[in-house]
Design an enzyme around this catalytic site. Structure first.
Site: not given
Length: 327
Positions: A60, A129
């Site tokens: 990322e 998550h």
């Protein structure tokens, strides 16, 4: 008007902007042939090719840095985070680079970059998550923050975000991707700095955003049965806040309940309370009441998970408690 799913509206917005402007491209993990983790880019590579639907390694910070650099040269990147929680790995690139370069370069560079993807508490996705990151990024200068809540505003806001010359954090809730709604066939854009009046009322103002908008509208039925008339405002723009709309409502109802999925400590609601106290304190007939996630990592267990975030019945109880207050 055609019926669209939430993820289809996002896909249509990106496709329309990519046709309109060849500088617009999408990058992220599995955004190409796979179509994105929630299919928001499904089949777009067939029309636009693999360089404009750029599949990246699982890194990322690297691909976010790439996006910032490309924005500096005139491209308009759309970063899709497979899960917004993963973008904590790119916090430096988003904050120190994306958010600040227009300022630190003395205006020599614009950063027309959108960072979008799924977040929020899903159904047993576990702590890592189930991140709600709007509060994290709210303290970063130079970023605009919007949180989508309907199919209609998802498309209009994303098109506006892509055209903006500043970095926009574009939050989508993981449980809204299959939401359905009729939306116009003709092109439309929505402002990135305006709240939406969901329902007008006289007794209490409820400020909310994201998935919590739907929890609030569910609570309205029971509140109406108890003859409580609630005004509901979907903030949409978390940075900057639409204080004009908030103030106009508060001057009418004099009572405010904030319902958010963000954490209570240091969350968006805390900033809203501070802003209300600063600008509209004299109009309050009771202290502002906040409903927010508990300050714990989100449990995997489904019943425990449900206790972490506000539920419709919690909203009903909070509004009743607010009306019971006398100051």
């Amino acid at each position: 008007m055609p019926v669209k799913l939430f993820y289809e509206a996002l896909k249509d917005a990106m496709a329309e902007e990519m046709r309109r402007d060849p500088n617009v491209y999408v990058l992220g993990e599995d955004v190409g042939h796979y179509g994105g983790s929630y299919k928001a880019t499904k089949d777009l590579y067939k029309e636009f090719g693999e360089l404009r639907l750029l599949d990246t390694p699982i890194c990322e910070n690297a691909f976010t840095g790439l996006a910032v650099g490309s924005a500096m040269t005139g491209l308009r990147p759309i970063i899709e985070g497979m899960n917004m929680g993963f973008l904590l790995l790119a916090f430096n690139q988003i904050a120190n680079n994306g958010g600040m370069l227009r300022y630190t370069s003395g205006g020599q560079f614009k950063i027309p970059m959108v960072v979008r993807g799924p977040g929020g508490v899903g159904k047993q996705l576990g702590a890592e998550h189930s991140q709600r990151l709007e509060g994290y990024f709210n303290n970063v200068p130079g970023l605009k923050i919007v949180h989508t809540s309907t199919v209609y505003n998802a498309k209009g806001l994303l098109k506006a975000a892509i055209r903006d010359d500043n970095p926009v954090m574009f939050f989508e809730h993981v449980l809204l991707y299959n939401l359905k709604e009729d939306i116009p066939e003709e092109e439309y854009l929505l402002p990135l700095d305006k709240a939406e009046m969901v329902k007008e009322g006289r007794d209490v103002t409820v400020l909310t955003y994201g998935r919590m908008r739907h929890h609030c509208t569910e609570a309205l039925q029971e509140l109406a049965a108890r003859d409580i008339d609630v005004e509901v405002i979907d903030l949409i723009s978390l940075k900057p806040l639409d204080l004009e709309t908030i103030g106009r409502s508060l001057k009418k109802t004099h009572r405010v309940v904030i319902v958010e999925e963000d954490m209570k400590s240091g969350g968006v609601g805390a900033e809203i309370v501070a802003s209300i106290d600063e600008h509209y304190f004299d109009y309050l007939d009771a202290p502002v009441l906040r409903l927010a996630s508990k300050d714990v990592p989100v449990p995997y267990n489904g019943r425990m998970e449900a206790t972490v975030i506000p539920q419709p019945q919690d909203i009903v109880q909070a509004v009743e408690n607010m009306l019971a207050l006398r100051v």
